[in-house]
Design a protein around this motif. Structure first.
Motif, mmCIF file in Angstrom:
data_model
loop_
_atom_site.group_PDB
_atom_site.id
_atom_site.type_symbol
_atom_site.label_atom_id
_atom_site.label_comp_id
_atom_site.label_asym_id
_atom_site.label_seq_id
_atom_site.Cartn_x
_atom_site.Cartn_y
_atom_site.Cartn_z
ATOM 1 N N UNK A 12 -0.149 6.580 -14.556
ATOM 2 C CA UNK A 12 0.443 5.241 -14.665
ATOM 3 C C UNK A 12 0.887 4.714 -13.307
ATOM 4 N N UNK A 13 1.414 5.616 -12.482
ATOM 5 C CA UNK A 13 1.832 5.200 -11.143
ATOM 6 C C UNK A 13 0.670 4.726 -10.306
ATOM 7 N N UNK A 14 -0.459 5.420 -10.405
ATOM 8 C CA UNK A 14 -1.653 5.001 -9.665
ATOM 9 C C UNK A 14 -2.170 3.647 -10.147
ATOM 10 N N UNK A 15 -2.082 3.414 -11.455
ATOM 11 C CA UNK A 15 -2.556 2.146 -12.011
ATOM 12 C C UNK A 15 -1.741 0.972 -11.467
ATOM 13 N N UNK A 16 -0.406 1.076 -11.576
ATOM 14 C CA UNK A 16 0.458 -0.023 -11.147
ATOM 15 C C UNK A 16 0.446 -0.180 -9.633
ATOM 16 N N UNK A 17 0.515 0.942 -8.897
ATOM 17 C CA UNK A 17 0.524 0.856 -7.433
ATOM 18 C C UNK A 17 -0.806 0.342 -6.899
ATOM 19 N N UNK A 18 -1.884 0.607 -7.627
ATOM 20 C CA UNK A 18 -3.194 0.087 -7.225
ATOM 21 C C UNK A 18 -3.216 -1.435 -7.334
ATOM 22 N N UNK A 19 -2.616 -1.956 -8.385
ATOM 23 C CA UNK A 19 -2.508 -3.419 -8.525
ATOM 24 C C UNK A 19 -1.669 -4.016 -7.401
ATOM 25 N N UNK A 20 -0.576 -3.336 -7.056
ATOM 26 C CA UNK A 20 0.251 -3.809 -5.939
ATOM 27 C C UNK A 20 -0.560 -3.842 -4.643
ATOM 28 N N UNK A 21 -1.356 -2.817 -4.429
ATOM 29 C CA UNK A 21 -2.176 -2.754 -3.218
ATOM 30 C C UNK A 21 -3.201 -3.880 -3.193
ATOM 31 N N UNK A 32 0.796 -1.233 0.000
ATOM 32 C CA UNK A 32 0.000 0.000 0.000
ATOM 33 C C UNK A 32 0.827 1.281 0.000
ATOM 34 N N UNK A 33 2.109 1.209 0.342
ATOM 35 C CA UNK A 33 2.922 2.425 0.398
ATOM 36 C C UNK A 33 3.014 3.138 -0.954
ATOM 37 N N UNK A 34 3.333 2.434 -2.061
ATOM 38 C CA UNK A 34 3.392 3.143 -3.352
ATOM 39 C C UNK A 34 2.073 3.821 -3.714
ATOM 40 N N UNK A 35 0.946 3.148 -3.461
ATOM 41 C CA UNK A 35 -0.355 3.743 -3.782
ATOM 42 C C UNK A 35 -0.574 5.020 -2.973
ATOM 43 N N UNK A 36 -0.267 4.976 -1.695
ATOM 44 C CA UNK A 36 -0.452 6.162 -0.862
ATOM 45 C C UNK A 36 0.454 7.306 -1.298
ATOM 46 N N UNK A 37 1.656 6.973 -1.757
ATOM 47 C CA UNK A 37 2.574 8.010 -2.241
ATOM 48 C C UNK A 37 2.010 8.673 -3.498
ATOM 49 N N UNK A 38 1.608 7.858 -4.471
ATOM 50 C CA UNK A 38 1.077 8.423 -5.717
ATOM 51 C C UNK A 38 -0.240 9.162 -5.484
ATOM 52 N N UNK A 39 -1.072 8.605 -4.611
ATOM 53 C CA UNK A 39 -2.344 9.253 -4.320
ATOM 54 C C UNK A 39 -2.125 10.617 -3.668
ATOM 55 N N UNK A 40 -1.164 10.677 -2.756
ATOM 56 C CA UNK A 40 -0.860 11.937 -2.077
ATOM 57 C C UNK A 40 -0.325 12.970 -3.056
ATOM 58 N N UNK A 41 0.623 12.555 -3.914
ATOM 59 C CA UNK A 41 1.167 13.483 -4.906
ATOM 60 C C UNK A 41 0.083 13.970 -5.870
ATOM 61 N N UNK A 42 -0.802 13.047 -6.246
ATOM 62 C CA UNK A 42 -1.874 13.416 -7.175
ATOM 63 C C UNK A 42 -2.814 14.448 -6.556
ATOM 64 N N UNK A 43 -3.176 14.244 -5.291
ATOM 65 C CA UNK A 43 -4.088 15.175 -4.615
ATOM 66 C C UNK A 43 -3.421 16.531 -4.413
ATOM 67 N N UNK A 44 -2.168 16.510 -3.947
ATOM 68 C CA UNK A 44 -1.450 17.771 -3.705
ATOM 69 C C UNK A 44 -1.282 18.562 -4.998
ATOM 70 N N UNK A 45 -0.911 17.850 -6.078
ATOM 71 C CA UNK A 45 -0.727 18.557 -7.360
ATOM 72 C C UNK A 45 -2.038 19.146 -7.856
#
Length: 358
Positions: free
Chosen positions: A286-295, A256-269
């Motif tokens: 793309x980061x959200x797509x792949x990290x979501x699969x990891x999660x 879940x760490x990669x997803x939370x990182x990308x989600x946070x960057x996406x919201x902040x941006x």
């Protein structure tokens, strides 16, 4: 290249370039995502159903307190993976969410289930860490806190909290009526975006800090008392149970760490820079797509961890298999046993008090 530059380069590859390379290799998300979602669905469904069956077959006197958290984790993951065929079908159609008149309702419900699963998982894992802390560091002071009724009450409270925290996803997720017709967040709502940031802090960062604190204290305690005179078999069982719970937590954090990182960057941006470059937006998507699969993969990892690391679970699974074949006397003899190979603690009632075996 300095160590700092190497670290930055590695982070850039893992979180910025790798997601794009993965999706390019699979010729786009319409192939990569359905394959991953169906794989997670089948392995997660049968794996978690297997875990529930094994733990439930132990009965009241054959179980361990930690198994209450284990079965709740399995139930949460089992409910979650049931929604994945919807996302797989949508992904195969380039994220077009077309399920007739129920499209918007299914979008909201499946998004809500994902949020509840994420919250309940981290809450149960945090409680498992606290439970390991109590059983190893504060054993004599934690008998009442670790009674079966107290643990069950805690699980009910955590489910209620997760159901409430997931409500924003139920309200602010839906099918985009214009353009892509995808199941998306309502990015026009600043309240929802800010709420997502706060949820990340409260339901990921803080729990992880609590988990690290618990395990840091446990490791210090075990190192301090490793030479103390005591019960070697009990100490070995504690260490083995600790290792199993730690692996489950590490699997969750890594997933879940990669997803939370990308989600946070996406919201902040989006909040502070509404108009970002196409390349940056492509990297985030793309980061959200792949990290979501990891999660999502986390939902099918726990059964593997139980089977590989938990001798008691593995032995119990073998007994359940023989029971299904008709050799129930073997299972009954296991239930009547008063000791376990790796175990942790039994729960049951005798004279109104919980019984423990550490």
């Amino acid at each position: 290249m300095t160590p700092k530059e190497e670290l930055v380069s590695l982070w850039s590859f893992l979180y910025l370039k790798l997601p794009h390379k993965v999706l390019t290799y699979f010729h786009g998300s319409h192939i990569f995502l359905p394959v991953m979602y169906y794989l997670i669905f089948f392995t997660g469904f049968w794996g978690n159903l297997f875990v529930i069956s094994v733990v439930a077959s132990k009965g009241k006197r054959g179980g361990r307190l930690v198994d209450i958290f284990v079965v709740n984790l399995a139930v949460a993951d089992l409910i979650f993976v049931l929604t994945l065929p919807l996302w797989a079908i949508s992904a195969s159609q380039n994220n077009y969410w077309n399920f007739g008149a129920a499209s918007n309702l299914l979008c909201k419900l499946s998004s809500y289930i994902i949020s509840v699963n994420r919250f309940s998982n981290i809450f149960f894992l945090t409680c498992m860490s606290i439970d390991r802390y109590l059983v190893i560091v504060k054993l004599m002071d934690s008998r009442h806190l670790r009674s079966s009724w107290c643990v069950i009450g805690t699980c009910i409270s955590l489910w209620m909290t997760s159901l409430v925290l997931g409500i924003p996803s139920l309200v602010y997720r839906g099918v985009d009526p214009e353009g892509s017709q995808s199941c998306l967040d309502d990015k026009s709502s600043t309240f929802y975006q800010v709420t997502n940031l706060i949820m990340t802090l409260l339901t990921f960062v803080f729990p992880v800090l609590i988990i690290v604190l618990c395990y840091g204290t446990i490791i210090m305690h075990l190192n301090k008392h490793c030479s103390a005179v005591g019960n070697p078999r009990a100490e070995a069982r504690r260490r083995h149970s600790l290792k199993m719970v730690l692996c489950i937590i590490l699997a969750f954090v890594v997933s879940w760490l990669p997803y939370n990182i990308f989600k946070t960057f996406s919201i902040i941006s989006h909040l502070f820079q509404p108009t970002i470059g196409c390349e940056t937006q492509n990297v985030l998507d793309n980061g959200l797509v792949v990290s979501c699969c990891m999660a999502f993969f986390n939902s099918c990892v726990n059964p593997v961890i139980y089977f590989v690391l938990d001798n008691h679970f593995r032995k119990r699974a073998g007994m359940l298999y023989h029971s299904c074949k008709g050799t129930s006397n073997v299972l009954q003899s296991f239930n009547s046993s008063t000791t376990f190979t790796n175990g942790s603690e039994n729960f049951g009632t005798s004279g109104g008090r919980s019984q423990f075996q550490i």
